[in-house]
Design a protein around this motif. Structure first.
Motif, PDB file in Angstrom:
ATOM      1  N   GLN A 186     -42.026   6.847  88.757  1.00  0.00           N
ATOM      2  CA  GLN A 186     -41.524   7.631  87.738  1.00  0.00           C
ATOM      3  C   GLN A 186     -40.681   6.988  86.653  1.00  0.00           C
ATOM      4  O   GLN A 186     -39.954   7.579  85.796  1.00  0.00           O
ATOM      5  N   GLY A 187     -40.787   5.816  86.462  1.00  0.00           N
ATOM      6  CA  GLY A 187     -40.145   5.158  85.236  1.00  0.00           C
ATOM      7  C   GLY A 187     -38.650   4.775  85.483  1.00  0.00           C
ATOM      8  O   GLY A 187     -38.172   4.311  84.581  1.00  0.00           O
ATOM      9  N   GLN A 188     -38.298   4.778  86.615  1.00  0.00           N
ATOM     10  CA  GLN A 188     -36.762   4.720  86.982  1.00  0.00           C
ATOM     11  C   GLN A 188     -36.436   3.305  87.486  1.00  0.00           C
ATOM     12  O   GLN A 188     -36.263   2.660  88.369  1.00  0.00           O
ATOM     13  N   LEU A 189     -36.954   2.508  86.310  1.00  0.00           N
ATOM     14  CA  LEU A 189     -36.836   0.807  86.624  1.00  0.00           C
ATOM     15  C   LEU A 189     -35.448   0.258  86.994  1.00  0.00           C
ATOM     16  O   LEU A 189     -35.384  -0.486  87.836  1.00  0.00           O
ATOM     17  N   PRO A 190     -34.143   0.744  86.549  1.00  0.00           N
ATOM     18  CA  PRO A 190     -33.038   0.251  87.032  1.00  0.00           C
ATOM     19  C   PRO A 190     -32.648   0.494  88.468  1.00  0.00           C
ATOM     20  O   PRO A 190     -32.426  -0.331  89.364  1.00  0.00           O
ATOM     21  N   ALA A 191     -33.244   1.690  89.012  1.00  0.00           N
ATOM     22  CA  ALA A 191     -33.044   2.105  90.423  1.00  0.00           C
ATOM     23  C   ALA A 191     -33.876   1.489  91.125  1.00  0.00           C
ATOM     24  O   ALA A 191     -33.505   0.990  92.304  1.00  0.00           O
ATOM     25  N   ALA A 192     -35.259   1.414  90.595  1.00  0.00           N
ATOM     26  CA  ALA A 192     -36.180   0.636  91.260  1.00  0.00           C
ATOM     27  C   ALA A 192     -35.939  -0.882  91.514  1.00  0.00           C
ATOM     28  O   ALA A 192     -36.004  -1.325  92.856  1.00  0.00           O
ATOM     29  N   ASP A 193     -35.272  -1.527  90.496  1.00  0.00           N
ATOM     30  CA  ASP A 193     -34.860  -2.738  90.487  1.00  0.00           C
ATOM     31  C   ASP A 193     -33.584  -2.779  91.760  1.00  0.00           C
ATOM     32  O   ASP A 193     -33.672  -3.861  92.716  1.00  0.00           O
ATOM     33  N   GLU A 194     -32.943  -2.084  91.957  1.00  0.00           N
ATOM     34  CA  GLU A 194     -32.019  -1.913  93.232  1.00  0.00           C
ATOM     35  C   GLU A 194     -32.446  -2.009  94.306  1.00  0.00           C
ATOM     36  O   GLU A 194     -32.072  -2.507  95.238  1.00  0.00           O
ATOM     37  N   SER A 195     -33.499  -1.221  94.653  1.00  0.00           N
ATOM     38  CA  SER A 195     -34.274  -0.808  95.752  1.00  0.00           C
ATOM     39  C   SER A 195     -34.989  -2.172  96.380  1.00  0.00           C
ATOM     40  O   SER A 195     -34.955  -2.508  97.378  1.00  0.00           O
ATOM     41  N   TYR A 196     -35.626  -2.758  95.126  1.00  0.00           N
ATOM     42  CA  TYR A 196     -36.207  -3.925  95.728  1.00  0.00           C
ATOM     43  C   TYR A 196     -35.156  -5.063  96.084  1.00  0.00           C
ATOM     44  O   TYR A 196     -35.501  -6.011  96.645  1.00  0.00           O
ATOM     45  N   THR A 197     -34.230  -5.091  95.219  1.00  0.00           N
ATOM     46  CA  THR A 197     -33.063  -6.228  95.553  1.00  0.00           C
ATOM     47  C   THR A 197     -32.801  -5.849  97.088  1.00  0.00           C
ATOM     48  O   THR A 197     -32.501  -7.134  97.591  1.00  0.00           O
ATOM     49  N   LYS A 198     -32.344  -4.812  97.405  1.00  0.00           N
ATOM     50  CA  LYS A 198     -31.890  -4.624  98.659  1.00  0.00           C
ATOM     51  C   LYS A 198     -33.161  -5.167  99.805  1.00  0.00           C
ATOM     52  O   LYS A 198     -32.669  -5.795 100.666  1.00  0.00           O
ATOM     53  N   ASN A 238     -37.607  -4.528  82.087  1.00  0.00           N
ATOM     54  CA  ASN A 238     -36.568  -3.819  81.843  1.00  0.00           C
ATOM     55  C   ASN A 238     -35.432  -4.823  81.437  1.00  0.00           C
ATOM     56  O   ASN A 238     -34.366  -4.533  81.547  1.00  0.00           O
ATOM     57  N   GLN A 239     -35.919  -5.522  80.290  1.00  0.00           N
ATOM     58  CA  GLN A 239     -35.186  -6.250  79.410  1.00  0.00           C
ATOM     59  C   GLN A 239     -34.199  -7.423  80.160  1.00  0.00           C
ATOM     60  O   GLN A 239     -33.012  -7.586  79.852  1.00  0.00           O
ATOM     61  N   MET A 240     -34.742  -7.963  81.347  1.00  0.00           N
ATOM     62  CA  MET A 240     -34.191  -8.981  82.140  1.00  0.00           C
ATOM     63  C   MET A 240     -35.168 -10.207  82.196  1.00  0.00           C
ATOM     64  O   MET A 240     -35.472 -10.434  83.365  1.00  0.00           O
ATOM     65  N   GLN A 241     -35.366 -10.700  80.991  1.00  0.00           N
ATOM     66  CA  GLN A 241     -36.420 -11.738  81.115  1.00  0.00           C
ATOM     67  C   GLN A 241     -36.242 -12.814  81.874  1.00  0.00           C
ATOM     68  O   GLN A 241     -37.135 -13.648  82.598  1.00  0.00           O
ATOM     69  N   ARG A 242     -34.848 -13.494  81.700  1.00  0.00           N
ATOM     70  CA  ARG A 242     -34.489 -14.653  82.732  1.00  0.00           C
ATOM     71  C   ARG A 242     -34.733 -14.450  83.988  1.00  0.00           C
ATOM     72  O   ARG A 242     -35.263 -15.217  84.711  1.00  0.00           O
ATOM     73  N   GLU A 243     -34.175 -13.089  84.348  1.00  0.00           N
ATOM     74  CA  GLU A 243     -34.239 -12.980  85.855  1.00  0.00           C
ATOM     75  C   GLU A 243     -35.682 -12.809  86.295  1.00  0.00           C
ATOM     76  O   GLU A 243     -36.231 -13.194  87.440  1.00  0.00           O
ATOM     77  N   ALA A 244     -36.426 -12.015  85.435  1.00  0.00           N
ATOM     78  CA  ALA A 244     -37.866 -11.920  85.722  1.00  0.00           C
ATOM     79  C   ALA A 244     -38.531 -13.168  86.046  1.00  0.00           C
ATOM     80  O   ALA A 244     -39.145 -13.261  86.923  1.00  0.00           O
ATOM     81  N   LEU A 245     -38.219 -14.147  85.117  1.00  0.00           N
ATOM     82  CA  LEU A 245     -38.959 -15.541  85.098  1.00  0.00           C
ATOM     83  C   LEU A 245     -38.448 -16.274  86.426  1.00  0.00           C
ATOM     84  O   LEU A 245     -39.464 -16.893  87.145  1.00  0.00           O
ATOM     85  N   GLU A 246     -37.268 -16.070  86.958  1.00  0.00           N
ATOM     86  CA  GLU A 246     -36.905 -16.395  88.096  1.00  0.00           C
ATOM     87  C   GLU A 246     -37.756 -16.278  89.293  1.00  0.00           C
ATOM     88  O   GLU A 246     -38.019 -16.804  90.430  1.00  0.00           O
ATOM     89  N   ASP A 247     -37.596 -14.901  89.450  1.00  0.00           N
ATOM     90  CA  ASP A 247     -38.270 -14.162  90.542  1.00  0.00           C
ATOM     91  C   ASP A 247     -39.818 -14.482  90.466  1.00  0.00           C
ATOM     92  O   ASP A 247     -40.401 -14.696  91.570  1.00  0.00           O
ATOM     93  N   LEU A 248     -40.598 -14.432  89.433  1.00  0.00           N
ATOM     94  CA  LEU A 248     -41.786 -14.595  89.458  1.00  0.00           C
ATOM     95  C   LEU A 248     -42.192 -16.217  89.984  1.00  0.00           C
ATOM     96  O   LEU A 248     -43.307 -16.638  90.306  1.00  0.00           O
TER      97      LEU A 248
END
Length: 397
Positions: A186-198, A238-248
């Motif tokens: 649904q394009g709700q990326l901040p909420a999706a990030d929270e769910s994946y983080t959990k 979702n404009q979190m480039q450094r965090e994305a690089l760490e995860d990936l």
């Protein structure tokens, strides 16, 4: 046998959420074709990064959230999608075999097997509730209902059930990851990030319990790299480039061997963080694993090569991309830009002609620095070249 299902979404770093919402549907393939996952997705004016997301699937069927082929115009910018690109996938050697990038997204997040009501999912640590890897009882029932709704394409209803699952069983890892998948759709990326983080946190805690007890107090969560891949892909878009690089980067390390989906997302993260040599290596490996089918991410790979002054390698890739996607405005713009950079009267004339083939409204976007930086996110050398070309044809004063 246990299988997973996944979402593959290609889109640029700043893909508009409305486009993400509009085209996602759920399709399924039988177990006989479970080795293939469609690389479908959104491309903002063309060819961006894939966002990976997935949920559970049954033993007999793999459900894949994908995005239907279509073309649309968003605020004057053509968006391009394709369902024609298939990536050969192997089974993941985990508690659940895995099938995106997503996308956005990457086939990814695995499904645990489902326990009988009498099964014990995991013994609890003394001071906290048990972390659930395999559901049972009412949680299992609700979760299965959510999966069925998701398979039917009823993402909102599935989201409601997954949300209910997380309230009833807040320590169920795949309740959170599946909720994240529906939020991505649904394009709700901040909420999706929270769910994946959990889900990531629960998986890590569970594995610490598993290791400290010698395997007696927990069932191991083997899908951490997939959870990180999903979250990293969301963060990439979702404009979190450094965090994305760490995860990936961690997902790639945990995977333990080359994986085309991980590498495509990792390469994009390396690119937008300015690590062009590393990005080039990751793209090269991903391309070598998908060489039988030209994929949209090859355009990004060609631009990275151009940034590194490998003009020959950039043009070789771009010719194949143009042959596969000849009408895509971003492909035409990139091709014209590299021709323009070669210099010489003939190359410059060919570059002008190619650039002017793009419809006026879309072509003029390539004379806008904010568009180049914030929407298509081209590397510096490509931005400099296309701005020069746009000025030469009169699009920029």
């Amino acid at each position: 046998k246990k299988r997973t299902l996944g979402t593959n979404i290609f889109f640029s770093t700043t893909m508009r959420i409305a486009a993400i919402v509009a085209l996602c549907t759920v399709v399924s393939t039988t177990a006989t074709t479970a080795g293939k996952v469609p690389l479908s997705g959104f491309v903002s004016t063309a060819f961006g990064n894939k966002i990976a997301a997935s949920t559970q699937s049954s033993d007999n069927e793999q459900n894949i959230i994908s995005c239907a082929s279509s073309s649309s115009v968003d605020d004057g910018v053509e968006t391009f999608t394709t369902n024609s690109n298939n990536l050969q996938r192997r089974k993941f050697l985990s508690s659940a075999s895995a099938a995106f990038s997503s996308a956005l997204i990457s086939p990814l997040l695995p499904a645990p097997s489902l326990a009988d009501d009498s099964d014990v999912t995991a013994a609890p640590p003394s001071s906290s509730p048990p972390i659930i890897v395999i559901p049972s009882g009412d949680v299992k029932k609700l979760f299965n209902e959510g999966r069925a709704l998701e398979a039917q394409g009823n993402i909102l209803a599935a989201q409601r059930l997954y949300s209910k699952v997380t309230k009833i069983a807040p320590t169920f890892i795949y309740g959170w990851s599946s909720l994240g998948n529906t939020l991505v759709a649904q394009g709700q990326l901040p909420a999706a990030d929270e769910s994946y983080t959990k889900a990531v946190s629960l998986c890590r805690d569970n594995n610490r319990n598993y290791e400290s007890s010698g395997g007696k107090n927990a069932r191991r969560c083997d899908d951490l790299y997939l959870l990180l891949l999903n979250r990293g892909s969301v963060r990439l878009n979702n404009q979190m480039q450094r965090e994305a690089l760490e995860d990936l980067s961690l997902a790639d390390s945990l995977r333990g061997r080359p994986d085309a989906v991980v590498l495509q997302n990792l390469a994009r993260a390396q690119e937008i963080n300015g690590y062009y040599s590393s990005s080039d290596r990751s793209y090269n490996t991903a391309i070598s694993m998908t060489a039988n089918e030209v994929n949209p991410f090859w355009l990004r790979a060609s631009m990275v090569k151009y940034q590194l002054k490998d003009e020959g390698g950039a043009m070789d890739l771009l010719r194949r991309v143009e042959n596969r996607f000849p009408e895509a405005p971003e492909v035409r713009a990139a091709y014209a830009t590299i021709l323009w950079g070669k210099g010489g009267e003939d190359n410059e004339e060919s570059a002008r002609k190619k650039f002017l083939q793009i419809p006026d409204r879309q072509r003029k976007k390539y004379g806008d620095g904010e568009f180049l930086e914030g929407v298509v996110a081209w590397p510096p050398r490509m931005k400099e070249g296309v701005l020069s070309l746009a000025k030469a044809v009169g699009d920029v004063q």
